[in-house]
Design a protein around this motif. Structure first.
Motif, PDB file in Angstrom:
ATOM      1  N   MET A  26       0.852  -1.202   0.000  1.00  0.00           N
ATOM      2  CA  MET A  26       0.000   0.000   0.000  1.00  0.00           C
ATOM      3  C   MET A  26       0.883   1.246   0.000  1.00  0.00           C
ATOM      4  O   MET A  26       1.584   1.512   0.958  1.00  0.00           O
ATOM      5  N   LEU A  27       0.818   1.973  -1.113  1.00  0.00           N
ATOM      6  CA  LEU A  27       1.639   3.172  -1.219  1.00  0.00           C
ATOM      7  C   LEU A  27       1.137   4.250  -0.265  1.00  0.00           C
ATOM      8  O   LEU A  27      -0.038   4.286   0.096  1.00  0.00           O
ATOM      9  N   GLU A  28       2.038   5.139   0.108  1.00  0.00           N
ATOM     10  CA  GLU A  28       1.658   6.349   0.823  1.00  0.00           C
ATOM     11  C   GLU A  28       1.868   7.507  -0.136  1.00  0.00           C
ATOM     12  O   GLU A  28       2.994   7.749  -0.584  1.00  0.00           O
ATOM     13  N   ASN A  53      -2.942   6.965   2.562  1.00  0.00           N
ATOM     14  CA  ASN A  53      -2.910   5.662   1.888  1.00  0.00           C
ATOM     15  C   ASN A  53      -3.420   5.767   0.456  1.00  0.00           C
ATOM     16  O   ASN A  53      -4.338   6.529   0.161  1.00  0.00           O
ATOM     17  N   GLU A  54      -2.843   4.935  -0.400  1.00  0.00           N
ATOM     18  CA  GLU A  54      -3.147   5.000  -1.832  1.00  0.00           C
ATOM     19  C   GLU A  54      -4.630   4.828  -2.140  1.00  0.00           C
ATOM     20  O   GLU A  54      -5.115   5.326  -3.141  1.00  0.00           O
ATOM     21  N   CYS A  85      -5.028   7.168  -9.548  1.00  0.00           N
ATOM     22  CA  CYS A  85      -3.877   7.541 -10.358  1.00  0.00           C
ATOM     23  C   CYS A  85      -4.385   8.054 -11.697  1.00  0.00           C
ATOM     24  O   CYS A  85      -5.175   7.395 -12.370  1.00  0.00           O
ATOM     25  N   TRP A 125      -5.187  12.006  -8.073  1.00  0.00           N
ATOM     26  CA  TRP A 125      -6.390  12.736  -7.667  1.00  0.00           C
ATOM     27  C   TRP A 125      -6.803  12.261  -6.276  1.00  0.00           C
ATOM     28  O   TRP A 125      -7.042  11.068  -6.074  1.00  0.00           O
ATOM     29  N   THR A 184      -9.933  16.307  -3.026  1.00  0.00           N
ATOM     30  CA  THR A 184     -10.199  16.323  -4.474  1.00  0.00           C
ATOM     31  C   THR A 184      -9.183  17.145  -5.283  1.00  0.00           C
ATOM     32  O   THR A 184      -9.482  17.592  -6.377  1.00  0.00           O
ATOM     33  N   LEU A 185      -8.009  17.306  -4.755  1.00  0.00           N
ATOM     34  CA  LEU A 185      -6.969  18.014  -5.507  1.00  0.00           C
ATOM     35  C   LEU A 185      -6.327  17.069  -6.532  1.00  0.00           C
ATOM     36  O   LEU A 185      -6.096  15.890  -6.248  1.00  0.00           O
ATOM     37  N   ARG A 210       7.099   9.382  -9.582  1.00  0.00           N
ATOM     38  CA  ARG A 210       7.044   8.049  -8.964  1.00  0.00           C
ATOM     39  C   ARG A 210       7.894   7.098  -9.787  1.00  0.00           C
ATOM     40  O   ARG A 210       7.834   7.097 -11.006  1.00  0.00           O
ATOM     41  N   HIS A 234       8.863   2.133  -6.684  1.00  0.00           N
ATOM     42  CA  HIS A 234       7.725   2.805  -6.032  1.00  0.00           C
ATOM     43  C   HIS A 234       8.164   3.972  -5.142  1.00  0.00           C
ATOM     44  O   HIS A 234       7.384   4.455  -4.317  1.00  0.00           O
ATOM     45  N   GLU A 235       9.375   4.404  -5.336  1.00  0.00           N
ATOM     46  CA  GLU A 235       9.829   5.576  -4.596  1.00  0.00           C
ATOM     47  C   GLU A 235       9.116   6.820  -5.147  1.00  0.00           C
ATOM     48  O   GLU A 235       8.987   6.970  -6.362  1.00  0.00           O
ATOM     49  N   ILE A 236       8.657   7.664  -4.259  1.00  0.00           N
ATOM     50  CA  ILE A 236       7.882   8.837  -4.677  1.00  0.00           C
ATOM     51  C   ILE A 236       8.581  10.119  -4.254  1.00  0.00           C
ATOM     52  O   ILE A 236       9.061  10.226  -3.132  1.00  0.00           O
TER      53      ILE A 236
END
Lengths: 415, 86, 977
Positions: free
Chosen positions: B1-3, B13-14, B19, B58, B64-65, B71, B76-78
């Motif tokens: 689970m991505l952050e 949490n993703e 996306c 999104w 809702t931004l 990424r 999966h590094e952000i």
């Protein structure tokens, strides 16, 4: 190729199995081949096999970055089926099923094609409509897809025990009797052995790092084992399509997304059919010959090359699985993993020429395992003849320029 | 689970996000002037890189931004790249 | 009974009765099933998977490959490890995968057949008939335990937890890491899979800093429990390490009695992995015989459970750890007959120890055979002085240690081979993972403690900025230095030597795989199934890798490892998905009218966006067709009413709203008059249907948009995205007001009369034109009423705040009583739609249709500078070719049954076409026209009106005439008039 049979097993038992030969050679790459296939999974090895068998082209190399079948061939849920929506997909997938059912004998390698049948639960009128549309289109092409009443579903799946307050009550199902499970690794190994026997060079641990071109046509590939020349190059690299195609500057209408699969501990046979619980999250499950319950679901919701997935997918799928099989609460998840799918905009395979002469692509799409033999056969046809096989005519890249897509059920993502 | 680092809400949490795909996909200012090939490229093709990609996310179950992050599709590094818009 | 009079943690005052494989036994409180079986001298605890060989306990922990049992008490559970089952009164269990019993198992015939069923034999045979012919038998033989068919009654919980530092494993290293980190005040969570903290100190006595192991554990644990910033969980297995430092852990037997298990989602800033190591077996013929046990396991059964697994032991080792246990064994009366050491020489401490205790050691020794099928009788030992038999009832062996690096590997870490300790240890750090102690290949307690303190100190320094230096020293611990020399068995040895006990993979299988050119370790694994059993190769995998490397003639460590896939230990599906069942799975959305509808006996159906809507309202004795016909007639001849609340409604305001709408819709909205509405069509950029609906102009810069139920989320995303990412210069606010409003629709010739019968200041006379909307008071509350029609009838849509909706609804029902007002369901709406030929994006759109195909050129303004989808429409027009068009179909048989989705074929008696022609998108029996009608997508359909086509159904087919897609009131006089 030494034939496999119960007799050869018995004969070799006498010598303690010390005299079995190699299933395939591990040759050093030659300087030049007539055809170079990039990717040693089911699609690539299969294409090499059909090139040799049906087109007499045996001076072929299959280049594999890692080990044979180490990509999606060894990572899928082993299901093959042909329940699709469009006139341009159904016959293609039907051919794939036909081929699967005869491949064990053709290859003299047991792919353990187990014809279990697949039942998709129907939980809304919209789902019913889609099932009917598929059933009717498939019917025209001779593929059986039968509507089942709730009682028929219960009779076929004795452990089906839906929760009384089910959010989307199961009304019935739709059944494809010919859907099967196939031992996935054996597909790669069987094709490899048969292709090798016909003279194809299978070269593992050979990563393609670049494609040489001259005047808009390919002349060879640069690899971790040196330059290998060839005027025809076929790409069959599920999960890396964009990466390899970019070596000839070809952009593709695909996104690479993880598709997860997982298995339970093995238990005694309790489930014969392949079961699809489509309405919540698109979960599907089946029991392998070994007794494991194999489960899968739709793709993770973002592009990734990481070969690992996000756990909420498993939680969602488990939730919907337990609604219909509540006894599975006591069953245990043994391991989970992910493959990477190259998912085209319309969800259908791409078997096509490209803007670069001599560079051909087979993008397996969201159902790469089930299409393996058909894709391999039509890809070989395309490479050998430079024009598409009749059943893959609509699956070329040109469909994106014209907008005449082969839309398979809202599979496009990220748009 | 991505952050996912939402510029407004912080690390979340993703599953609160959708996306939105590659940020380099920019709608042509005047689609009528695009050739058929260029238009098909815009519509369907992706860079789909193995490595760092700048993409839209999104925060649908949040503020809702729509915002961009870098990424890495392999690790999966952000890396956040946007300050909060004014 | 082989239970010691003293020692261990078992409670001798509390005897527990249990049954195993049908026999009655007694154990003690504090036992596991495994330790109770040891104490009862039960040697055979199960059968192997393929050859059904009798097997005994190999280990004492969760890595146990042999003792898989079906737990019959406590709800019948398959495949549990006896080493992990806490003994309770009345417990009943039996071995899996054997029939009729573990002692006498018919499946053992496979052991005799083994010469013709080597690894992968099934790829080479069983091809004469379809595989299903054979697999029926094979499936029955496979599968280990039996899954009960009763519904799982267990209750589960999922929780989320955030922490600064997560420590996995409460052995000495983990405890020390948590202890050091906690001082800083950072949030620390310590999870451990055993019942009590201490790790291997629970089983082996060690003095740490002058204190007995148990005392040291108690002190550290008390210190941790006393801190508010520390959370300690026992019985909790960290099962997987996911992206961005998310660790999943399963808590077994939580304190709440109603709860079976709890799934923790732990998001940590830093993670210390102190999961320890498990002992590796040696590979020798007969190494699977009952009574052949890992040395560490023997010590654990003895010291923790006071259960003695044998009286006369042969110890077989390639490393120093086995020596640590010799004095313990002697002290409880186990006679150590011989130590067989593969190494040529012993370390000094080892030599001194065996001399002190007068134990015979055979260096350069081999065990080349083990006798005794269901219990060890003797072993054959080959040494420098020849071969001799040694009588014994226990063989303790140790092949070194496997660090448990699973979590590190899940996190993306790549392990490396450490030549000195002959094992795979963590390589470069990944994510925020740090391995310490035995999990990091640091096999001395002192070293592990020092490492843990050092790492924990530096991590909290990073997290909190506080310096903690004092713990980094290496404490005093009395132990034998670790030394190992891996020596692989000679190929010439006779008898099966196992590398994977559960899946029955032998050295010969590995050799065969390599001989057949399976060179990658992954290939060997898949071909032989080594490491793919329930234990996932925890004890066996390093031996598989080592042997493959040796067969290939490569340097140890050079072929890499297989991937460790999560979970570390099997996790019940119950705890993963059992907490959200039934209505909780994807909660249904309701409207203020939902309850009323259900009370009226409506058959409900999914309406999209997780709404459930009435499908139809059957009256007593009515079939679905009857009900739909009655509702449709009411709407056409009298008055129908339906709840449209699930539709999406958006408010759009701002100076650029008109421009935005012009770009979103295929038609124009800038020239819409205030107080008027217009039907709009929205496309995707690829030119296919996104949605349609009516949008009203409320003010110069204020519009109200409505859209379909299922599309509401997509449309909102579509517009919001364009506003935030593409057209950031447009000044428009978009607000989704769907959730605040209720929508009700009254339709039919008497609609005006029904509304007029309610107290209102709105005029419903002729001046209220089609596509007008008005605001005012209605039944005492503020409403917005629009004259729009989705049925083709005179029709009014009422928008009202949700809290008033039910009141308005019942008011309308009362007002309509004399006009025959009838609630209609979605199936009836569908019939009315088909009669009118209104194109539905979800049906006729089908992801392939463009507006021209649908005969909707009238709504596409190609003169506009731009709108979403315009360029793709031009492409369709330019590159066209034959397309599928929306048409109507009138079957020759008026009451033909035509299913949605039926395929279209050419009229067998006509035209020159062949093959698939299209499909029926929606069909129904029209009660108004008293005949079957259908809408369809048909190749080149616009040019085929009047032609016949064959509607090909699954059960029956019929001919039909192609028509324009409108069957009723083609001029629209009823809805406009």
């Amino acid at each position: 190729m030494k034939r496999f049979s119960i007799f050869s097993l018995a004969r070799n038992a006498l010598t303690g199995h010390r005299n079995w030969g190699k299933m395939w050679r591990s040759p050093d790459p030659k300087r030049e081949y007539d055809v170079i296939i990039i990717g040693g999974g089911g699609h690539g090895l299969g294409a090499a096999y059909f090139l040799a068998k049906e087109h007499g082209i045996t001076n072929v190399a299959v280049l594999e970055k890692g080990w044979l079948g180490g990509g999606n061939t060894g990572r899928n849920t082993m299901t093959v089926r042909s329940n699709f929506l469009r006139e341009d997909s159904v016959p293609f997938h039907e051919m794939s099923l036909d081929l699967y059912h005869q491949l064990s004998r053709d290859l003299n390698y047991n792919l353990m094609v187990s014809q279990r049948g697949m039942i998709t639960f129907i939980q809304s009128s919209a789902a019913n409509r889609v099932a009917l549309q598929m059933a009717n289109t498939m019917h025209i092409y001779g593929a059986e897809y039968r509507m089942l009443t709730l009682d028929e579903v219960k009779r076929r799946i004795p452990i089906f025990d839906p929760s009384p307050d089910m959010r989307l009550p199961v009304r019935g199902g739709v059944y494809q009797p010919r859907a099967s499970m196939v031992r996935h690794d054996a597909v790669a190994w069987g094709f490899a052995r048969a292709a090798d026997a016909r003279g194809v060079d299978i070269i593992q641990n050979c990563e393609v790092t670049g494609v040489r071109q001259e005047g808009g046509a390919v002349t060879g590939v640069e690899t971790s084992r040196g330059l290998i020349k060839g005027k025809k190059i076929g790409m069959a690299v599920a999960g890396h399509g964009s990466v390899v195609a970019s070596m000839v500057g070809q952009r593709l209408p695909i996104i690479t997304q993880p598709l997860q699969a997982w298995v339970s501990e093995p238990v005694k046979p309790i489930l014969n059919e392949i079961v699809v619980i489509r309405s919540y999250y698109g979960t599907y499950l089946m029991q392998s010959d070994k007794g494991e319950i194999v489960v899968g679901q739709g793709c993770d919701p973002y592009p990734s090359y990481a070969q690992r997935g996000t756990f909420p997918i498993i939680e969602d799928a488990t939730t919907s699985m337990l609604e219909v099989f509540p006894s599975f609460g006591r069953l245990k998840l043994l391991r989970h993993w992910a493959g990477m799918l190259d998912i085209p905009y319309d969800g259908s395979p791409i078997i096509s020429k490209t803007n670069t002469k001599g560079f051909y692509i087979d993008v397996a799409g969201s159902g790469g395992f089930k299409t393996t033999p058909a894709a391999a056969k039509t890809f070989a046809h395309l490479i050998a003849n430079d024009f598409p096989h009749p059943l893959a005519e609509k699956l070329g890249l040109d469909r994106f320029a014209s907008g005449r897509l082969v839309q398979e059920g809202g599979v496009s993502a990220n748009r | 689970m991505l952050e996912i680092p939402c510029p407004w809400c912080g690390l979340r949490n993703e599953n609160e996000f959708i996306c939105g795909g590659e940020a380099q996909r920019k709608r042509p200012a005047d689609p009528d002037r695009e050739t058929d090939e260029a238009w098909a490229d815009y519509l369907y093709n992706n860079a789909n890189p193995k490595g760092v990609v700048t993409e839209w996310w999104w925060h649908v179950s949040g503020c809702t931004l729509w915002f961009k992050i870098d990424r890495n599709t392999l690790t999966h590094e952000i890396t956040p790249i946007e300050e909060l818009p004014e | 009974m082989t239970r010691l009079a003293n020692g261990g943690v078992v409670n001798r005052q509390r005897r527990l009765n249990f049954r195993f494989n049908g026999q009655e036994y007694q154990g003690l409180e504090g036992d596991t099933l495994a330790s109770a079986l040891v104490a009862n001298d039960v040697k055979v605890v199960g059968r192997s998977f393929k050859y059904h060989r009798p097997r005994g306990l190999l280990t004492c922990g969760p890595e146990e490959p042999n003792a898989l049992v079906q737990l019959l008490s406590d709800g019948d559970q398959p495949n549990l490890r006896a080493t992990e089952i806490r003994l309770t009164e009345g417990l009943e269990a039996k071995s899996v995968n054997c029939w009729p019993s573990a002692r006498f198992d018919l499946g053992a015939v496979n052991d005799w057949l083994s010469p013709i069923i080597p690894a992968g034999f099934y790829y080479k045979t069983f091809m004469a008939r379809p595989w299903d012919f054979y697999s029926r038998f094979i499936r029955k033989a496979a599968g280990l335990g039996r899954l009960p068919t009763e519904r799982d009654r267990g209750r589960y919980e999922r929780v989320f937890h955030h922490t600064d530092l997560l420590v996995v494993g409460a052995g000495p290293a983990g405890l020390r890491a948590a202890q050091v980190a906690a001082i800083s005040g950072a949030d620390v969570m310590l999870v451990d899979m055993q019942m009590s903290p201490g790790g291997h100190l629970l089983f082996h006595s060690r003095e740490i800093e002058g204190k007995a192991g148990a005392e040291w554990i108690a002190e550290v644990t008390a210190e941790l429990k006393g801190r508010r910033n520390v959370t300690c969980l026992q019985n909790t297995t960290a099962t997987g390490y996911y992206d961005h430092n998310m660790v999943l852990a399963v808590e077994h037997e939580p304190e709440a009695a109603w709860l079976r298990e709890r799934l923790w989602h732990i998001r940590a800033k830093k993670v210390v992995i102190a999961t320890g190591a498990v002992e590796r077996p040696l590979v020798f013929p007969g190494n699977d015989r009952p009574g052949v046990m890992l040395t560490d396991a023997v010590a654990r059964y003895v010291s923790r459970f006071a259960a003695v697994p044998g009286q006369r032991a042969v110890v077989y080792t390639n490393n120093s750890t086995a020596y640590e246990h010799l004095e313990l064994m002697l002290s409880v009366g186990i006679s150590v007959e011989q130590v067989v050491d593969l190494r040529a020489t012993l370390g000094e401490a080892e030599r001194e120890l065996v001399q002190r205790n007068s134990i015979e050691v055979v260096t350069n020794g081999r065990i080349i055979g083990v006798e005794g099928r269901s219990a060890v009788r003797d072993v054959r030992v080959a040494g420098e002085s020849g071969i001799r038999s040694v009588s014994c009832d226990l063989v303790c062996h140790s092949g070194g240690w496997n660090p448990l690096i699973h979590l590190y590997s899940h996190a993306g870490g790549k392990s490396v081979f450490d030549q000195e300790s002959a094992t795979f240890i963590p390589g470069e750090p990944v994510q925020a993972v740090h391995c310490v102690g035995a999990a990091n290949g640091t096999f001395s307690v002192a070293g592990g403690l020092g490492e843990a303190a050092g790492i924990a100190g530096s991590l909290v320094e990073e997290l909190t900025g506080k310096q903690l230096g004092s713990y980094s020293s290496r404490p005093e611990v009395a132990e034998i230095p670790y030394g190992i020399n891996v020596i692989w068995p000679e190929k010439t040895l006779k008898g099966k030597a196992f590398v994977d006990f559960q899946n029955d993979v032998t050295t010969a299988d590995i050799a065969l795989a390599v001989r057949e050119n399976f060179q990658s370790i992954e290939h060997v694994k898949r071909y032989t199934t080594a490491g793919m059993a329930v234990d996932q190769g925890k004890v066996g995998n390093p031996n598989v890798i080592g042997l493959v490397t040796k067969e290939l003639g490569e340097q140890q460590g050079s072929v890499g490892t297989t991937t460790f896939r999560p979970p570390f230990m099997p996790v019940s599906f119950g705890v993963i998905g059992g907490s959200e069942q039934g209505q909780l799975i994807i909660p249904a959305r309701t409207t203020p009218i939902t309850r009323w509808n259900i009370a009226q006996g409506a058959a409900m159906d999914e309406a999209g966006a997780n709404f459930r809507r009435p499908f139809y309202f059957p009256r007593a004795g009515e079939s679905m067709d009857d009900a739909v016909a009655r509702e449709a007639r009411a709407a056409r001849n009298a008055c129908g009413i339906y709840d449209g609340t699930p539709l999406g409604t958006f408010e759009l305001q701002g100076p650029d709203t008109a421009e935005l709408l012009n770009r979103l819709y295929t038609n124009r909205f800038d020239n819409l008059l205030i107080g008027r509405g217009r039907f709009g069509l929205m496309l995707r950029e690829d030119g296919r249907f996104l949605d349609d609906g009516v949008t009203f102009r409320v003010g110069p810069h204020h519009y109200l948009m409505s859209c379909g139920t299922g599309a509401a989320g997509v449309v909102y995303a579509h517009i919001d995205r364009l506003l935030q990412t593409e057209w950031t210069d447009l000044k428009v606010y978009l607000v989704n007001v769907s959730a605040g409003l209720a929508t009700m629709c009254v339709c039919g010739p008497y609609a005006r009369d029904v509304l007029g019968g309610v107290e209102t200041d709105i005029d419903f006379d002729e001046s209220f034109r089609f596509m007008d909307f008005r605001e005012g008071r209605f039944a005492g509350v503020s409403v917005r009423i629009a004259r729009v029609s989705y049925t083709g009838e005179l029709s009014f849509e009422i928008n009202v705040a949700r809290r008033h909706a039910l009141m308005i609804w019942t008011t309308l029902m009362n007002a309509g009583q004399n006009y025959g007002i009838t609630p209609i369901g979605s199936e009836t709406s569908g019939v009315l739609r088909i009669e009118k030929g209104f194109v539905s994006p979800g049906h006729e759109g089908d992801n392939i249709t463009n507006p021209f195909d649908a005969g909707m050129a009238w709504i596409v303004d190609m003169e506009k500078p731009d709108f979403i989808g315009k360029r793709s429409l031009r492409r369709d027009l330019d590159l066209g070719g034959e397309r599928q068009h929306v048409v109507g179909l009138l079957p020759d048989k008026h009451r033909a049954l035509v299913a949605d989705g039926s395929a279209l074929l050419p009229d067998p008696g006509g035209s020159g076409r062949s093959g698939f022609q299209g499909h029926v998108t929606a069909a129904c029996f029209s009660p108004t026209l008293e005949r079957t009608i259908a809408l369809a997508l048909l190749k080149d359909g616009h040019h085929r009106h009047g032609e016949k086509v064959l509607i090909s159904g699954l059960e029956q087919s019929c001919l039909a005439t192609v028509t324009a897609p409108v069957f009723f009131d083609p001029q629209g006089q009823r809805m406009r008039g």
